[in-house]
Design a protein around this motif. Sequence first.
Motif, PDB file in Angstrom:
ATOM      1  N   THR A   4       0.852  -1.194   0.000  1.00 23.03           N
ATOM      2  CA  THR A   4       0.000   0.000   0.000  1.00 23.03           C
ATOM      3  C   THR A   4       0.878   1.231   0.000  1.00 23.03           C
ATOM      4  N   PRO A   5       0.510   2.211  -0.821  1.00 22.10           N
ATOM      5  CA  PRO A   5       1.329   3.432  -0.858  1.00 22.10           C
ATOM      6  C   PRO A   5       1.224   4.171   0.469  1.00 22.10           C
ATOM      7  N   SER A   6       2.333   4.744   0.869  1.00 19.16           N
ATOM      8  CA  SER A   6       2.305   5.499   2.126  1.00 19.16           C
ATOM      9  C   SER A   6       1.581   6.813   1.902  1.00 19.16           C
ATOM     10  N   ALA A   7       0.738   7.121   2.852  1.00 15.88           N
ATOM     11  CA  ALA A   7      -0.035   8.360   2.753  1.00 15.88           C
ATOM     12  C   ALA A   7       0.848   9.530   3.169  1.00 15.88           C
ATOM     13  N   SER A   8       0.692  10.636   2.465  1.00 19.39           N
ATOM     14  CA  SER A   8       1.447  11.822   2.845  1.00 19.39           C
ATOM     15  C   SER A   8       0.851  12.390   4.125  1.00 19.39           C
ATOM     16  N   PRO A   9       1.678  12.968   4.962  1.00 18.70           N
ATOM     17  CA  PRO A   9       1.166  13.493   6.225  1.00 18.70           C
ATOM     18  C   PRO A   9       0.145  14.596   5.982  1.00 18.70           C
ATOM     19  N   ALA A  10      -0.859  14.624   6.831  1.00 20.79           N
ATOM     20  CA  ALA A  10      -1.894  15.653   6.705  1.00 20.79           C
ATOM     21  C   ALA A  10      -1.289  17.015   7.017  1.00 20.79           C
ATOM     22  N   PRO A  11      -1.685  18.043   6.278  1.00 21.39           N
ATOM     23  CA  PRO A  11      -1.139  19.373   6.551  1.00 21.39           C
ATOM     24  C   PRO A  11      -1.557  19.846   7.943  1.00 21.39           C
ATOM     25  N   GLN A  12      -0.636  20.504   8.615  1.00 24.04           N
ATOM     26  CA  GLN A  12      -0.939  21.007   9.943  1.00 24.04           C
ATOM     27  C   GLN A  12      -1.812  22.242   9.835  1.00 24.04           C
ATOM     28  N   ALA A  13      -2.582  22.459  10.882  1.00 22.18           N
ATOM     29  CA  ALA A  13      -3.520  23.580  10.891  1.00 22.18           C
ATOM     30  C   ALA A  13      -2.789  24.919  10.929  1.00 22.18           C
ATOM     31  N   ALA A  14      -3.399  25.881  10.291  1.00 18.49           N
ATOM     32  CA  ALA A  14      -2.863  27.238  10.325  1.00 18.49           C
ATOM     33  C   ALA A  14      -3.224  27.878  11.665  1.00 18.49           C
ATOM     34  N   PRO A  15      -2.352  28.733  12.195  1.00 19.97           N
ATOM     35  CA  PRO A  15      -2.683  29.409  13.450  1.00 19.97           C
ATOM     36  C   PRO A  15      -3.856  30.364  13.246  1.00 19.97           C
ATOM     37  N   LYS A  84       7.987  31.710  18.118  1.00 19.46           N
ATOM     38  CA  LYS A  84       8.183  30.628  19.091  1.00 19.46           C
ATOM     39  C   LYS A  84       7.210  30.792  20.256  1.00 19.46           C
ATOM     40  N   THR A  85       7.078  32.013  20.734  1.00 17.87           N
ATOM     41  CA  THR A  85       6.195  32.280  21.858  1.00 17.87           C
ATOM     42  C   THR A  85       4.748  31.924  21.532  1.00 17.87           C
ATOM     43  N   TRP A  86       4.317  32.253  20.330  1.00 20.35           N
ATOM     44  CA  TRP A  86       2.923  32.015  19.931  1.00 20.35           C
ATOM     45  C   TRP A  86       2.740  30.695  19.178  1.00 20.35           C
ATOM     46  N   HIS A  87       3.772  29.855  19.153  1.00 19.72           N
ATOM     47  CA  HIS A  87       3.699  28.514  18.550  1.00 19.72           C
ATOM     48  C   HIS A  87       3.299  28.548  17.078  1.00 19.72           C
ATOM     49  N   ILE A  88       4.033  29.351  16.329  1.00 25.07           N
ATOM     50  CA  ILE A  88       3.813  29.479  14.890  1.00 25.07           C
ATOM     51  C   ILE A  88       5.141  29.191  14.199  1.00 25.07           C
ATOM     52  N   ARG A  89       5.095  28.438  13.109  1.00 23.04           N
ATOM     53  CA  ARG A  89       6.314  28.119  12.364  1.00 23.04           C
ATOM     54  C   ARG A  89       6.069  28.316  10.870  1.00 23.04           C
ATOM     55  N   LEU A  90       7.096  28.795  10.177  1.00 25.30           N
ATOM     56  CA  LEU A  90       7.049  28.936   8.728  1.00 25.30           C
ATOM     57  C   LEU A  90       7.656  27.682   8.107  1.00 25.30           C
ATOM     58  N   THR A  91       6.932  27.075   7.174  1.00 27.61           N
ATOM     59  CA  THR A  91       7.433  25.887   6.485  1.00 27.61           C
ATOM     60  C   THR A  91       7.236  26.051   4.984  1.00 27.61           C
ATOM     61  N   ASP A  92       7.899  25.186   4.230  1.00 29.96           N
ATOM     62  CA  ASP A  92       7.613  25.129   2.801  1.00 29.96           C
ATOM     63  C   ASP A  92       6.504  24.102   2.587  1.00 29.96           C
ATOM     64  N   ALA A  93       6.195  23.806   1.352  1.00 30.24           N
ATOM     65  CA  ALA A  93       5.076  22.908   1.045  1.00 30.24           C
ATOM     66  C   ALA A  93       5.287  21.503   1.608  1.00 30.24           C
ATOM     67  N   SER A  94       6.538  21.072   1.735  1.00 29.41           N
ATOM     68  CA  SER A  94       6.807  19.721   2.230  1.00 29.41           C
ATOM     69  C   SER A  94       6.951  19.665   3.749  1.00 29.41           C
ATOM     70  N   GLY A 138       4.262  29.255  -1.951  1.00 31.48           N
ATOM     71  CA  GLY A 138       4.177  27.859  -1.547  1.00 31.48           C
ATOM     72  C   GLY A 138       4.691  27.620  -0.134  1.00 31.48           C
ATOM     73  N   THR A 139       4.787  28.680   0.651  1.00 31.06           N
ATOM     74  CA  THR A 139       5.131  28.524   2.065  1.00 31.06           C
ATOM     75  C   THR A 139       3.847  28.586   2.873  1.00 31.06           C
ATOM     76  N   ARG A 140       3.957  28.234   4.150  1.00 29.26           N
ATOM     77  CA  ARG A 140       2.762  28.290   4.988  1.00 29.26           C
ATOM     78  C   ARG A 140       3.137  28.477   6.447  1.00 29.26           C
ATOM     79  N   LEU A 141       2.247  29.129   7.161  1.00 33.35           N
ATOM     80  CA  LEU A 141       2.396  29.235   8.613  1.00 33.35           C
ATOM     81  C   LEU A 141       1.597  28.111   9.236  1.00 33.35           C
ATOM     82  N   ILE A 142       2.225  27.381  10.150  1.00 37.21           N
ATOM     83  CA  ILE A 142       1.537  26.274  10.811  1.00 37.21           C
ATOM     84  C   ILE A 142       1.576  26.485  12.322  1.00 37.21           C
ATOM     85  N   SER A 143       0.626  25.884  12.985  1.00 34.91           N
ATOM     86  CA  SER A 143       0.575  25.905  14.440  1.00 34.91           C
ATOM     87  C   SER A 143       1.440  24.771  14.954  1.00 34.91           C
ATOM     88  N   THR A 144       2.296  25.046  15.934  1.00 29.57           N
ATOM     89  CA  THR A 144       3.156  24.009  16.481  1.00 29.57           C
ATOM     90  C   THR A 144       2.634  23.484  17.805  1.00 29.57           C
TER      91      THR A 144
END
Length: 145
Positions: A4-15, A84-94, A138-144
């Motif tokens: 079975t193909p491995s599923a890609s991880p679900a995108p994390q929620a935006a803050p 860091k204080t507000w638990h927000i991180r910048l990531t690329d699409a992957s 293609g970047t995104r802010l995610i909640s950590t």
Amino acid sequence: MNDTPSASPAPQAAPGRWRRFACMMYEAILLFGVVFVADYLFDTLTQSRHALMLRHERQAWLFCVIGLYFVLCWRLGGQTLPMKTWHIRLTDASGGRPPLWKAVLRYILAWPFTLTGLGFVWTFFDRDRQFPHDRLLGTRLISTR
């Protein structure tokens, strides 16, 4: 062996918007110190007597110093101190750190969207609640949390 193909991880929620706004206010307070030190250094090195001397050069210098602060923080850990204080991180699409060119372009594109308030308004219409400059790059802010 599992075929079975491995599923890609679900995108994390935006803050949430209020968390982003609080982070931006904290960022503004922190940037006051960065700008103060950079401006003092500029005045010392150029022997400026008042803020209108070399005004355009000063503005270019501060733009570059603030950009260096953001780009370094985003590249090294994906976060500034307020992020860091507000638990927000910048990531690329992957989900990794954005490449240098994306971090620089994100900084440049953030200025018009932030100063006009359009970036914040955009989050009400974006399906992932991302800023327009993040959507374009293609970047995104995610909640950590």
